[in-house]
Write an enzyme that holds these catalytic residues in place. Structure first.
Site, PDB file in Angstrom:
ATOM      1  N   TYR A 123       1.069  -0.285 -14.381  1.00 22.66           N
ATOM      2  CA  TYR A 123       0.586  -0.958 -13.768  1.00 22.66           C
ATOM      3  C   TYR A 123      -1.383  -1.313 -14.453  1.00 22.66           C
ATOM      4  O   TYR A 123      -1.823  -2.176 -14.883  1.00 22.66           O
ATOM      5  CB  TYR A 123      -0.452  -1.065 -12.338  1.00 22.66           C
ATOM      6  CG  TYR A 123      -0.760  -1.355 -11.525  1.00 22.66           C
ATOM      7  CD1 TYR A 123      -0.280  -2.943 -11.105  1.00 22.66           C
ATOM      8  CD2 TYR A 123      -2.442  -1.551 -11.985  1.00 22.66           C
ATOM      9  CE1 TYR A 123      -1.133  -3.479 -10.492  1.00 22.66           C
ATOM     10  CE2 TYR A 123      -2.822  -1.971 -10.512  1.00 22.66           C
ATOM     11  CZ  TYR A 123      -2.776  -3.327  -9.726  1.00 22.66           C
ATOM     12  OH  TYR A 123      -3.312  -4.325  -9.147  1.00 22.66           O
ATOM     13  N   SER A 143      -8.392  -3.277 -12.105  1.00 20.30           N
ATOM     14  CA  SER A 143      -8.600  -2.174 -11.200  1.00 20.30           C
ATOM     15  C   SER A 143      -8.492  -1.977 -11.678  1.00 20.30           C
ATOM     16  O   SER A 143      -8.368  -1.330 -13.203  1.00 20.30           O
ATOM     17  CB  SER A 143      -6.639  -2.539 -10.805  1.00 20.30           C
ATOM     18  OG  SER A 143      -7.110  -0.438 -10.253  1.00 20.30           O
TER      19      SER A 143
HETATM   20  O1  GFB Z   1      -4.657   4.675  -2.286  1.00 24.50           O
HETATM   21  P1  GFB Z   1      -3.090   5.746  -3.154  1.00 24.50           P
HETATM   22  O2  GFB Z   1      -2.351   5.568  -3.225  1.00 24.50           O
HETATM   23  O3  GFB Z   1      -3.711   5.217  -4.291  1.00 24.50           O
HETATM   24  O4  GFB Z   1      -3.718   7.054  -3.128  1.00 24.50           O
HETATM   25  P2  GFB Z   1      -4.816   5.297  -6.059  1.00 24.50           P
HETATM   26  C1  GFB Z   1      -4.990   7.618  -3.009  1.00 24.50           C
HETATM   27  C2  GFB Z   1      -5.165   8.955  -3.079  1.00 24.50           C
HETATM   28  O5  GFB Z   1      -4.559   9.071  -1.527  1.00 24.50           O
HETATM   29  C3  GFB Z   1      -4.171  10.126  -3.492  1.00 24.50           C
HETATM   30  C4  GFB Z   1      -3.253   9.939  -1.396  1.00 24.50           C
HETATM   31  O6  GFB Z   1      -4.241  10.980  -4.170  1.00 24.50           O
HETATM   32  C5  GFB Z   1      -2.818  10.594  -2.557  1.00 24.50           C
HETATM   33  O7  GFB Z   1      -2.148  11.352  -2.936  1.00 24.50           O
HETATM   34  N1  GFB Z   1      -3.150  10.271  -0.170  1.00 24.50           N
HETATM   35  C6  GFB Z   1      -3.245  10.789   1.029  1.00 24.50           C
HETATM   36  C7  GFB Z   1      -2.360   9.083   0.124  1.00 24.50           C
HETATM   37  N2  GFB Z   1      -1.940  10.143   2.309  1.00 24.50           N
HETATM   38  C8  GFB Z   1      -1.559   9.016   1.549  1.00 24.50           C
HETATM   39  C9  GFB Z   1      -1.155   8.588   2.022  1.00 24.50           C
HETATM   40  O8  GFB Z   1      -0.433   8.685   3.446  1.00 24.50           O
HETATM   41  N3  GFB Z   1      -0.387   7.558   1.732  1.00 24.50           N
HETATM   42  C10 GFB Z   1      -1.112   7.145   0.171  1.00 24.50           C
HETATM   43  N4  GFB Z   1      -0.464   6.487  -0.699  1.00 24.50           N
HETATM   44  N5  GFB Z   1      -1.565   7.807   0.036  1.00 24.50           N
HETATM   45  C11 GFB Z   1      -3.873   3.532  -6.614  1.00 24.50           C
HETATM   46  C12 GFB Z   1      -2.824   2.522  -7.852  1.00 24.50           C
HETATM   47  O9  GFB Z   1      -4.002   4.765  -7.421  1.00 24.50           O
HETATM   48  O10 GFB Z   1      -4.917   2.754  -6.634  1.00 24.50           O
HETATM   49  C13 GFB Z   1      -2.960   1.749  -8.046  1.00 24.50           C
HETATM   50  O11 GFB Z   1      -1.059   3.628  -7.778  1.00 24.50           O
HETATM   51  C14 GFB Z   1      -4.063   0.924  -8.005  1.00 24.50           C
HETATM   52  O12 GFB Z   1      -1.991   0.814  -9.118  1.00 24.50           O
HETATM   53  C15 GFB Z   1      -4.987   1.336  -6.494  1.00 24.50           C
HETATM   54  O13 GFB Z   1      -4.760   0.529  -9.534  1.00 24.50           O
HETATM   55  C16 GFB Z   1      -6.355   0.821  -6.879  1.00 24.50           C
HETATM   56  O14 GFB Z   1      -6.471   5.288  -5.678  1.00 24.50           O
HETATM   57  O15 GFB Z   1      -3.969   7.077  -6.517  1.00 24.50           O
END
Ligand code: GFB
Length: 313
Positions: free
Chosen positions: A140, A111
């Site tokens: 992770y 990732s």
């Molecule tokens: O996709 P996400 O959960 O993970 O969140 P990451 C990306 C961004 O979107 C963050 C914002 O800045 C969140 O605060 N966000 C806004 C939201 N609204 C929402 C919502 O409703 N749901 C979610 N989930 N986010 C992940 C890692 O990081 O990336 C994993 O935690 C993995 O380990 C993955 O590597 C590729 O992009 O921040």
């Protein structure tokens, strides 16, 4: 460049029920190979002895390691022990046992969160371990770094052809649309769809909406993985990006256009932003002859269609 053919080969897709695994199985149909799958109930890949027995019995020629414990930013920071333990065990077992059982080639999926929180953008492969990790997903990330280093170590010591690919943020049909545990793109599809259905005038975005993410459609990733399995034979990890970078607020606006939401967005700043930006440099894979095809708008439409289809089941 030495190229291998997958025709008539036994290929184990570890994690075939996940977002990547499902798409990979579909993509492999074109290769006329024999795809081996096993569900979690029959084989827990964290169990060394059972995994060893399964590999001895089924004798795959090649393995794609797409099995992982995954989740969005909140899920990652809420279950640090599960994320590090599950992902480390899967990587340790499958990579060591591939060596023990003479698997010809392994592709391990990592990732883009393996890179430092403030890595220079676009992030090149050699940025690895040049700075501190993003705290919301360091558990992770540490497991994924261990996985790619295992591939490299077995390559150096035993000359195993174990390669690893680092994709950027993924999305697509069959994603986890649960708001709490999923990633941002499916989470926002779910929230915005429900807001339209319930005639709500606002949707809440976590954090500030300012972070940027690069989104890769899962079928493009599956195509890249098959490409790499056939053509890439170096034990240096390789980035797989799309160049489709967007701020979270603009992502929400694009999803709103697709779904037909006319309301406004508010921000829940008690939720973390995570890394400000993780735009990876995909020159290496591009120069080998692979490029992603699906633009963000088309990918979102396809993902929303699958969400609607699943809801009506
Ligand atoms: O996709 P996400 O959960 O993970 O969140 P990451 C990306 C961004 O979107 C963050 C914002 O800045 C969140 O605060 N966000 C806004 C939201 N609204 C929402 C919502 O409703 N749901 C979610 N989930 N986010 C992940 C890692 O990081 O990336 C994993 O935690 C993995 O380990 C993955 O590597 C590729 O992009 O921040």
């Amino acid at each position: 460049m030495k190229q291998i053919s997958l025709k008539n080969k036994k290929i184990f897709v570890a994690g075939h029920t996940g977002l990547v695994g499902k798409s990979l199985c579909k993509r492999l149909e074109k290769e006329k190979c024999k795809v081996l799958c096993v569900n979690k109930k029959s084989l827990d890949l964290r169990d060394f002895n059972k995994t060893d027995r399964w590999l001895k019995l089924n004798k795959p020629d090649y393995i794609f390691i797409a099995a992982a414990r995954v989740g969005g930013i909140l899920e990652n920071s809420s279950y640090p022990a599960d994320f590090i333990y599950d992902n480390l065990s899967i990587a340790l077992n499958l990579i060591h046992l591939s060596y023990k059982n003479n698997v010809k080639k392994v592709l391990y999926l990592g990732s883009s969160c393996i890179y430092p929180k403030f890595a220079k953008q676009p992030i090149k492969e050699d940025s690895l371990l040049t700075g501190s990790l993003e705290p919301t997903n360091e558990w992770y990330a540490i497991a994924k770094i261990a996985g790619l280093k295992l591939c490299k170590a077995y390559g150096i010591q035993y000359k195993n052809n174990f390669i690893s690919a680092m994709p950027t943020n993924l999305y697509g049909p069959g994603d986890n649309f649960d708001v709490k545990s999923g990633h941002v793109l499916p989470g926002l599809i779910n929230k915005i769809h429900n807001a339209v259905k319930q005639n709500k005038k606002k949707v809440t975005i976590w954090g500030t909406g300012e972070p940027k993410r690069e989104f890769l459609f899962v079928d493009d990733l599956a195509d890249a993985l098959v490409f790499l399995m056939k053509k890439y034979n170096k034990n240096e990890h390789i980035n797989v990006g799309s160049a489709n970078e967007v701020s979270i607020l603009n992502l929400a606006k694009t999803i709103a256009r697709v779904i037909g939401f006319k309301g406004r967005f508010t921000f829940d700043k008690s939720k973390p932003d995570g890394t400000p930006r993780k735009f990876i440099d995909s020159k290496k894979i591009n120069s080998l002859g692979w490029k992603s095809k699906t633009n963000l708008l088309d990918g979102i439409k396809l993902t929303y269609e699958s969400y609607l289809k699943n809801k009506s089941k």
